[in-house]
Design an enzyme around this catalytic site. Structure first.
Site: not given
Length: 320
Positions: A67, A183, A187
């Site tokens: 990511d 997320t 999170f």
């Protein structure tokens, strides 16, 4: 003869040097008729400064990594409309559409234009000086972090929504997250998961010394403001997407709203976000009670088979 199709492969220099997946991806794209440019170093620009972008005739950016690499690639396509396809070579890889073992399928689909576009809204960030005369603007796909500069002291922040002060506290900082970033760090810090197609922003305090420190979620029509209080024991830092950073002085205000600008993610599977959530986080699909009952039945089945086997052996012994 038509114009050549162009693709950019974004990866990490370590992966380019060691990973067979990167070499195979470049080779497959070339066999599919693409002129391929490889980018393996993504130094972030300074906060508020534009980053280098891909050429205007680029058809797609294929990201091989995690990511973090996708967030770096987002800088290359910012305000260009060029889509990103993520192939996960990292850990969770929540933004990636495919895993590395699906590489051939991914490139074949790209070559055939067989994909849809998932538009992800960005957050718009504006830092204003104490006198209100100077501003610096930036953006984020995932999140904006405001934290203390001196780790020995907590930072004093005042949080507002639509110019109304909502709370103030000493803390390690705050996270302002888009749905895409919900997320990620948000999170981990206790924030809710927000579906990507929801137009909202959330703010999560980090280790705040106050009674009211719950996450706040606002709509696309509202905006957060975070003031660094003048008598705070430390000044601060702001960071967008874990990459673009700037120091925050006393009295500065950071305003964050949902932008109309988007980053375009190539979507090949059509799988609902819920499926990805369950898969990436390995969420239990049954309760602990159900799991216990299933385990008990499994043990009973094993014991029954063992008894059946022993009974069969005893029967054979009697026949002999």
């Amino acid at each position: 003869m038509g114009a050549r199709r162009r693709a950019v492969v974004v990866t990490h220099i370590r992966l380019r040097e060691t990973s067979l997946v990167v070499r195979e991806a470049v080779e497959q794209l070339r066999r599919a008729g693409f002129v391929v440019k490889v980018v393996d170093s993504l130094d972030p620009p300074r906060f508020g400064e534009p980053s280098p972008i891909v050429d205007s005739d680029t058809e797609i950016v294929v990201v091989l990594g995690g990511d973090g690499t996708i967030l770096g690639a987002a800088e290359l396509v910012h305000n260009t409309g060029v889509p990103i396809l993520g192939v996960n070579l990292g850990h969770v890889g929540f933004l990636a559409e495919f895993e590395s073992f699906q590489l051939s399928e991914a490139i074949a689909r790209v070559a055939d234009h067989d994909y849809s576009i998932d538009e992800r809204n960005l957050a718009s960030v504006c830092v204003t000086s104490p006198d209100g005369k100077a501003t610096v603007n930036d953006w984020a796909l995932n999140d904006i972090i405001i934290q203390q500069a001196d780790r020995d002291h907590m930072i004093e922040l005042s949080v507002g929504v639509d110019e109304v002060e909502a709370s103030s506290f000493s803390c390690d900082g705050v996270i302002i997250s888009t749905p895409t970033g919900s997320t990620a760090y948000a999170f981990s810090a206790g924030g809710p998961i927000i579906w990507p197609d929801v137009k909202a922003l959330q703010l999560i305090p980090l280790a705040a010394h106050a009674l009211f420190t719950r996450p706040m979620v606002i709509s696309e029509h509202s905006r957060f403001s975070v003031d660094l209080i003048d008598d705070s024991l430390t000044d601060g830092w702001i960071c967008c997407d874990g990459r673009r950073k700037m120091k925050l002085g006393y009295g500065t205000r950071t305003t964050v709203r949902l932008s109309q600008s988007t980053v375009r993610l190539a979507s090949l599977s059509g799988v609902p976000f819920t499926n990805r959530l369950v898969t990436k986080f390995n969420l239990p699909s049954v309760s602990l009670r159900q799991r216990s009952r299933l385990e008990e039945r499994r043990r009973e089945h094993i014991i029954a088979n063992e008894n059946k086997g022993r009974n069969g052996e005893a029967e054979n012994d009697r026949e002999e």
